[in-house]
Design a protein around this motif. Sequence first.
Motif, PDB file in Angstrom:
ATOM      1  N   VAL A  54       0.854  -1.183   0.000  1.00 50.92           N
ATOM      2  CA  VAL A  54       0.000   0.000   0.000  1.00 50.92           C
ATOM      3  C   VAL A  54       0.893   1.237   0.000  1.00 50.92           C
ATOM      4  O   VAL A  54       1.851   1.317   0.775  1.00 50.92           O
ATOM      5  CB  VAL A  54      -0.938   0.033   1.226  1.00 50.92           C
ATOM      6  CG1 VAL A  54      -1.742   1.317   1.245  1.00 50.92           C
ATOM      7  CG2 VAL A  54      -1.856  -1.170   1.231  1.00 50.92           C
ATOM      8  N   GLU A  55       0.596   2.177  -0.860  1.00 52.31           N
ATOM      9  CA  GLU A  55       1.372   3.412  -0.895  1.00 52.31           C
ATOM     10  C   GLU A  55       1.244   4.158   0.437  1.00 52.31           C
ATOM     11  O   GLU A  55       0.164   4.226   1.028  1.00 52.31           O
ATOM     12  CB  GLU A  55       0.884   4.312  -2.026  1.00 52.31           C
ATOM     13  CG  GLU A  55       1.118   3.753  -3.419  1.00 52.31           C
ATOM     14  CD  GLU A  55       0.625   4.707  -4.486  1.00 52.31           C
ATOM     15  OE1 GLU A  55       0.397   5.900  -4.146  1.00 52.31           O
ATOM     16  OE2 GLU A  55       0.469   4.272  -5.635  1.00 52.31           O
ATOM     17  N   SER A 110       1.201   7.208   0.968  1.00 53.55           N
ATOM     18  CA  SER A 110       0.271   8.335   0.877  1.00 53.55           C
ATOM     19  C   SER A 110      -1.167   7.901   1.130  1.00 53.55           C
ATOM     20  O   SER A 110      -2.008   8.715   1.521  1.00 53.55           O
ATOM     21  CB  SER A 110       0.379   8.995  -0.497  1.00 53.55           C
ATOM     22  OG  SER A 110       0.053   8.062  -1.530  1.00 53.55           O
ATOM     23  N   LEU A 111      -1.449   6.611   0.929  1.00 56.99           N
ATOM     24  CA  LEU A 111      -2.783   6.105   1.232  1.00 56.99           C
ATOM     25  C   LEU A 111      -2.911   5.741   2.700  1.00 56.99           C
ATOM     26  O   LEU A 111      -3.964   5.954   3.317  1.00 56.99           O
ATOM     27  CB  LEU A 111      -3.098   4.884   0.360  1.00 56.99           C
ATOM     28  CG  LEU A 111      -3.220   5.126  -1.147  1.00 56.99           C
ATOM     29  CD1 LEU A 111      -3.568   3.826  -1.867  1.00 56.99           C
ATOM     30  CD2 LEU A 111      -4.270   6.181  -1.442  1.00 56.99           C
ATOM     31  N   LEU A 112      -1.856   5.190   3.262  1.00 58.91           N
ATOM     32  CA  LEU A 112      -1.908   4.811   4.675  1.00 58.91           C
ATOM     33  C   LEU A 112      -2.221   6.016   5.556  1.00 58.91           C
ATOM     34  O   LEU A 112      -2.967   5.910   6.536  1.00 58.91           O
ATOM     35  CB  LEU A 112      -0.577   4.189   5.111  1.00 58.91           C
ATOM     36  CG  LEU A 112      -0.341   2.729   4.728  1.00 58.91           C
ATOM     37  CD1 LEU A 112       1.045   2.289   5.190  1.00 58.91           C
ATOM     38  CD2 LEU A 112      -1.417   1.838   5.328  1.00 58.91           C
ATOM     39  N   GLU A 113      -1.666   7.175   5.213  1.00 57.79           N
ATOM     40  CA  GLU A 113      -1.891   8.345   6.058  1.00 57.79           C
ATOM     41  C   GLU A 113      -3.304   8.907   5.918  1.00 57.79           C
ATOM     42  O   GLU A 113      -3.702   9.778   6.686  1.00 57.79           O
ATOM     43  CB  GLU A 113      -0.854   9.421   5.747  1.00 57.79           C
ATOM     44  CG  GLU A 113      -0.868   9.931   4.320  1.00 57.79           C
ATOM     45  CD  GLU A 113       0.262  10.917   4.055  1.00 57.79           C
ATOM     46  OE1 GLU A 113       1.012  11.223   5.008  1.00 57.79           O
ATOM     47  OE2 GLU A 113       0.387  11.378   2.908  1.00 57.79           O
ATOM     48  N   LEU A 114      -4.059   8.384   4.946  1.00 55.35           N
ATOM     49  CA  LEU A 114      -5.465   8.785   4.841  1.00 55.35           C
ATOM     50  C   LEU A 114      -6.372   7.973   5.754  1.00 55.35           C
ATOM     51  O   LEU A 114      -7.496   8.376   6.045  1.00 55.35           O
ATOM     52  CB  LEU A 114      -5.952   8.618   3.402  1.00 55.35           C
ATOM     53  CG  LEU A 114      -5.333   9.482   2.320  1.00 55.35           C
ATOM     54  CD1 LEU A 114      -5.950   9.140   0.969  1.00 55.35           C
ATOM     55  CD2 LEU A 114      -5.514  10.959   2.629  1.00 55.35           C
ATOM     56  N   THR A 115      -5.899   6.798   6.173  1.00 58.60           N
ATOM     57  CA  THR A 115      -6.768   5.868   6.887  1.00 58.60           C
ATOM     58  C   THR A 115      -7.061   6.346   8.302  1.00 58.60           C
ATOM     59  O   THR A 115      -6.388   7.233   8.843  1.00 58.60           O
ATOM     60  CB  THR A 115      -6.127   4.478   6.951  1.00 58.60           C
ATOM     61  OG1 THR A 115      -4.899   4.552   7.680  1.00 58.60           O
ATOM     62  CG2 THR A 115      -5.855   3.938   5.560  1.00 58.60           C
ATOM     63  N   GLY A 116      -8.085   5.733   8.879  1.00 57.09           N
ATOM     64  CA  GLY A 116      -8.418   6.009  10.270  1.00 57.09           C
ATOM     65  C   GLY A 116      -9.695   6.796  10.429  1.00 57.09           C
ATOM     66  O   GLY A 116     -10.611   6.732   9.599  1.00 57.09           O
ATOM     67  N   GLY A 151      -5.832   0.445  -4.571  1.00 55.05           N
ATOM     68  CA  GLY A 151      -5.911   1.861  -4.240  1.00 55.05           C
ATOM     69  C   GLY A 151      -7.316   2.379  -4.030  1.00 55.05           C
ATOM     70  O   GLY A 151      -7.517   3.597  -3.942  1.00 55.05           O
ATOM     71  N   TRP A 152      -8.304   1.464  -3.938  1.00 54.12           N
ATOM     72  CA  TRP A 152      -9.667   1.898  -3.644  1.00 54.12           C
ATOM     73  C   TRP A 152      -9.763   2.282  -2.164  1.00 54.12           C
ATOM     74  O   TRP A 152      -8.952   1.861  -1.333  1.00 54.12           O
ATOM     75  CB  TRP A 152     -10.665   0.780  -3.945  1.00 54.12           C
ATOM     76  CG  TRP A 152     -10.865   0.484  -5.397  1.00 54.12           C
ATOM     77  CD1 TRP A 152     -10.031   0.785  -6.428  1.00 54.12           C
ATOM     78  CD2 TRP A 152     -11.987  -0.185  -5.956  1.00 54.12           C
ATOM     79  NE1 TRP A 152     -10.549   0.344  -7.610  1.00 54.12           N
ATOM     80  CE2 TRP A 152     -11.758  -0.264  -7.360  1.00 54.12           C
ATOM     81  CE3 TRP A 152     -13.151  -0.731  -5.444  1.00 54.12           C
ATOM     82  CZ2 TRP A 152     -12.660  -0.868  -8.237  1.00 54.12           C
ATOM     83  CZ3 TRP A 152     -14.056  -1.340  -6.309  1.00 54.12           C
ATOM     84  CH2 TRP A 152     -13.811  -1.389  -7.691  1.00 54.12           C
ATOM     85  N   LEU A 153     -10.777   3.079  -1.847  1.00 54.72           N
ATOM     86  CA  LEU A 153     -11.041   3.479  -0.472  1.00 54.72           C
ATOM     87  C   LEU A 153     -12.450   3.080  -0.072  1.00 54.72           C
ATOM     88  O   LEU A 153     -13.348   3.000  -0.908  1.00 54.72           O
ATOM     89  CB  LEU A 153     -10.881   5.000  -0.315  1.00 54.72           C
ATOM     90  CG  LEU A 153      -9.524   5.616  -0.661  1.00 54.72           C
ATOM     91  CD1 LEU A 153      -9.588   7.134  -0.489  1.00 54.72           C
ATOM     92  CD2 LEU A 153      -8.413   5.013   0.179  1.00 54.72           C
ATOM     93  N   ASP A 154     -12.629   2.840   1.220  1.00 58.50           N
ATOM     94  CA  ASP A 154     -13.952   2.562   1.778  1.00 58.50           C
ATOM     95  C   ASP A 154     -14.190   3.544   2.908  1.00 58.50           C
ATOM     96  O   ASP A 154     -13.392   3.631   3.855  1.00 58.50           O
ATOM     97  CB  ASP A 154     -14.024   1.124   2.303  1.00 58.50           C
ATOM     98  CG  ASP A 154     -15.382   0.818   2.935  1.00 58.50           C
ATOM     99  OD1 ASP A 154     -16.252   0.287   2.233  1.00 58.50           O
ATOM    100  OD2 ASP A 154     -15.554   1.110   4.144  1.00 58.50           O
ATOM    101  N   LEU A 155     -15.272   4.309   2.802  1.00 58.29           N
ATOM    102  CA  LEU A 155     -15.646   5.287   3.834  1.00 58.29           C
ATOM    103  C   LEU A 155     -16.964   4.830   4.436  1.00 58.29           C
ATOM    104  O   LEU A 155     -17.989   4.771   3.740  1.00 58.29           O
ATOM    105  CB  LEU A 155     -15.772   6.684   3.226  1.00 58.29           C
ATOM    106  CG  LEU A 155     -16.077   7.823   4.201  1.00 58.29           C
ATOM    107  CD1 LEU A 155     -14.904   8.039   5.171  1.00 58.29           C
ATOM    108  CD2 LEU A 155     -16.387   9.111   3.444  1.00 58.29           C
TER     109      LEU A 155
END
Length: 458
Positions: free
Chosen positions: A346-347, A349-355, A372-376
Amino acid sequence: MLLPTTEFALLRRLATEQVSGRAPSLVAAVVRDGELVWSAARGEVDSAAPDNLTLYRIGSITKSLVAAVVMRLRDEGRLHLNDPLEAHVPGTSFGSVTVAQLLSHASGLTSESPGAWWERTPGGSWTELNASLGPAEVKHRAGRRFHYSNVGYGVLGELVARLRGGSWLEAVHDEVLRPLEMSHTTDRPSGRHAKGYAVHPFADVVLPEPEHDAGAMAPAGQLWSCVDDLARWTAFVGGDTGEVLHPDTVAEMREAAVIDDSGAWNSGYGLGLQLVHANGKRLAGHTGSMPGFLACTMIDPATRTGAVAFANTTSGVGILSLTADLIAMADDHEPPLPAEWRPSAVEESLLELTGLWHWGPSPYHLRVLPNGWLDLSPATGAGRASRFRPLGDDRWLGLDGYYAGETLAVTRDAEGCPHHLDLATFVFTRTPYDASAPVPGGVDERGWQPAGADESEG
């Protein structure tokens, strides 16, 4: 393949339907993960049991194949689904209806072509069909309601012919059947095929039903197919699309465009596909009937288990319930195993978006999915949950749920760290109503206070 106990349970369901429906012959199959895993037959065709290559007329399943060509035209940019018909087929009395409305049976056009019953009468040309379709053949305001229209697919066949410069059948053959290796599917019976019969309601005798070329109405129900070919089509509807269409386009075809509210809301129609809720599953596919024949293909995209069934009888067999039951029984007896979990790269830059993020005071969790998909999703309880596909440049496209089609954008601070999310004008912040973010309406400068504190100051 399936376990012997599962195969016997499926065979018993098929055998019971053949007897109770008094079908001269009945064949069925189960598809899983794109493969034919079980098939069986009861009854006879030419004094022997039918096999997986015996042809049956598939009726309105033809519509789904025509719809696939229309969606190819859309994906190529040759048409838009909101185009009025007159943009491509001028000279009709209903030119304002859209391509999407024709695909989803929301055009308001009459269900059957004027004149003699088209399913038992050789058809004429497009010119003759169009001449018969006056203003009186528009039965409902376009878009008002679901009204199944065989005529609408005759019209779509003409649209395909004009945009492709050949017949609708040539387009279906070249663009769908051949790429999917459905080499036995044809417009007229050839080789070993079942004869269509009507079964007397009060005696065990049969009456042969006619078979013919339906002419301009043929796109509504002309084709013949077999277990092997229709199993491949069933896998296609479930997402195994090969090079014919992108899986996202087929998923779009499976979305409910209209609901059939003639009774309980258990069925609807997408873009060329029927949608059915049965046995706790949401199935996609199509049924088919012509004089002397019944057919059905359905699949559960969630489990990738599908089924097909054919009978050479005009009525009596519950072809849809049989197909739905075969899918449910296969999944109940042998539930599909989830794919193994494995760590993946996982990039950063994506990890820092999580949480944890907050929409106002409501907590949400943002997770990274494969590719690189996201789940909100809401941190607790039900709410507005969506998945998002990357678009690049810190932007993602909503794929489902409330935010389908909307853009999720990440705004970063001067150091390049994620500061807030912007989703369809909603601002998500790391803490509830972060005053440093552009929260619509602003944040009270006094911050969080005990209940009633603002009234006491007044």
